[in-house]
Design a protein around this motif. Sequence first.
Motif, mmCIF file in Angstrom:
data_model
loop_
_atom_site.group_PDB
_atom_site.id
_atom_site.type_symbol
_atom_site.label_atom_id
_atom_site.label_comp_id
_atom_site.label_asym_id
_atom_site.label_seq_id
_atom_site.Cartn_x
_atom_site.Cartn_y
_atom_site.Cartn_z
ATOM 1 N N ALA A 132 11.014 -26.583 -53.399
ATOM 2 C CA ALA A 132 10.646 -25.608 -52.359
ATOM 3 C C ALA A 132 11.865 -25.310 -51.497
ATOM 4 O O ALA A 132 12.147 -24.139 -51.182
ATOM 5 N N ARG B 62 6.608 -22.245 -61.227
ATOM 6 C CA ARG B 62 6.677 -22.220 -59.770
ATOM 7 C C ARG B 62 7.857 -21.404 -59.245
ATOM 8 O O ARG B 62 7.736 -20.710 -58.260
ATOM 9 N N ILE B 63 9.020 -21.516 -59.914
ATOM 10 C CA ILE B 63 10.205 -20.949 -59.246
ATOM 11 C C ILE B 63 10.901 -19.821 -59.991
ATOM 12 O O ILE B 63 11.694 -19.105 -59.395
ATOM 13 N N ALA C 266 8.639 -31.683 -55.584
ATOM 14 C CA ALA C 266 8.075 -30.420 -55.098
ATOM 15 C C ALA C 266 8.788 -29.978 -53.827
ATOM 16 O O ALA C 266 9.095 -28.796 -53.652
ATOM 17 N N SER D 161 14.307 -23.073 -53.386
ATOM 18 C CA SER D 161 13.815 -21.690 -53.484
ATOM 19 C C SER D 161 13.949 -20.955 -52.156
ATOM 20 O O SER D 161 14.343 -19.788 -52.116
ATOM 21 N N GLY E 51 5.919 -26.569 -65.505
ATOM 22 C CA GLY E 51 5.352 -26.381 -64.162
ATOM 23 C C GLY E 51 6.431 -25.874 -63.207
ATOM 24 O O GLY E 51 6.182 -24.994 -62.381
ATOM 25 N N VAL E 52 7.628 -26.422 -63.328
ATOM 26 C CA VAL E 52 8.747 -25.987 -62.492
ATOM 27 C C VAL E 52 9.062 -24.525 -62.792
ATOM 28 O O VAL E 52 9.251 -23.707 -61.891
#
Length: 333
Positions: free
Chosen positions: A195, A220-221, A191, A198, A216-217
Motif C-alpha cells: 500500500a 491489487r497493484i 499488505a 502504491s 493477489g499482489v
Amino acid sequence: MTSLLSIQGLQVDIATPGGTLQAVKNLNLDVQRGETHCIVGESGCGKSITALAMIGLLPEKARITAGSILFEQQNLACLNEAGLSNLRGNRMAMIFQEPMTCLNPTLTIGTQLTEGFLRHGKGNRKAAYERAIMLLEKVGISAADKRFHQYPYSLSGGLRQRVMIAMALMCEPDLIIADEPTTALDVTVQAQILATLSELKSEMGLSLIVITHDLGVVARIADNVTVMYAGEAVETGTVSQVFGNPGHPYTVGLQKSVVGSADRDSQRLSVIPGRVPSLVGGLTGCRFRNRCPHAIPKCAEADIDMSELEADHTYRCLRNVSAGRPEMTGGVL
Ligand SMILES: Nc1ncnc2c1ncn2[C@@H]1O[C@H](COP(=O)(O)OP(=O)(O)OP(=O)(O)O)[C@@H](O)[C@H]1O
Ligand code: SF4
Ligand SMILES: [Mg+2]
C-alpha cells in the motif's frame, strides 16, 4: 506515446558448466510513465535476470546477447559501467526481496540512505539528511531521526524493507524495480508495504515494475502484467485482459492454482503439474508443451511468436483459449 522503458527482443545468456543457459529470450516489455507493471511467473522463469539486465547488475557469467533496453530512448544494453552507475539509484532504483543482502550491517541507516544522494550530487549533507528524514516518515517509519542513526540489525524485516523503499526514492527516480519486495514478510506487513509503495508511486509520479509470484499482489497493484515462462513472455496485457480473458494455457493454469484457495502458501504457482524445463542448450518449440494439457505435435516444431488476442493483449500459443472455456476450442489451427 514514448515509453519510459522499452525492452525489445531482449536475450540474456548465462555461461554454465553444462553449456549456455538461455535465461531470457526475445522479450518485449514496455512501461509507461506512472504505470505499475507486474512480472509474474514461477521460480526460474527469468524474472530476476530480466530485472538485473534492466539495471545493469547481471551476474558475472550473464550477457545480453541480443535486443535493446531503451530507458528514455537511451539503450542501456550499450552503456558502460560508468553510464549505468550514473543511472542506478538516480533515475532508476531497485528494491530486492531481502533488504539485509543490500544493507551494510556496519553502516548506519542514515549513512546508507544519504550515500547515493551525495554521490549523485543531489545536494549537501543537510539536504540529504532532510530528504532522508522526510522519506523515512513517508514510508511510515516513526521516530525517523532515531532510526537514521541506528544500524540495520536494530530494525525488523518490515522496517528494513521500508528503509529500502526510502533509499530507492532518495534521488527522485523515474522507475523503481521491486523484485519480490514483500515475499520475506508476513502477510499484514506485506499488505502495508505494498500500500505504501502504491501511494508513493501515485504521489511522486513514479513507474513501478514489481516482480512477484503472488497473483493477489498483481490484482491489487498492477495496471499491466507480463506472464513469463521459461525465459519468455507468454502473455501480456492489462490485468483485466490477462486474467479476465487469458490466451495462454499457462496463464489459465496460474489462475486455477489460486482458485478456491484460502491458504496463502497454497497460492503458489507450483500446483501446475511438472516443472520449468532446463534452459541449457537449444530449446525449440513451445517451452510449456511438456506441461500443457492442450499440446499437439505442431507445438514442438518451431518457436512461437506472440499473437494479438485483442488490442494491447498478446499471447504466445499456437492455439486459442479464453476464460470460461475449460477446454480448448481449437482456435487458429
Ligand atoms: N548466477 C547465475 N548463474 C547461473 N544461472 C543462473 C544465475 N542466476 C540465474 N540463473 C538461471 O537463470 C534462469 C532464470 O533465473 P531467475 O533468477 O531470473 O529466475 P526467477 O524467475 O527470478 O526465479 P525466482 O522466482 O526463483 O526468483 C534460471 O534457470 C536460473 O537457474
Ligand atoms: S503452443 Fe501448444 S503446447 Fe504451447 S501453450 Fe499453446 S497449446 Fe500448449
Ligand atoms: Mg527471482
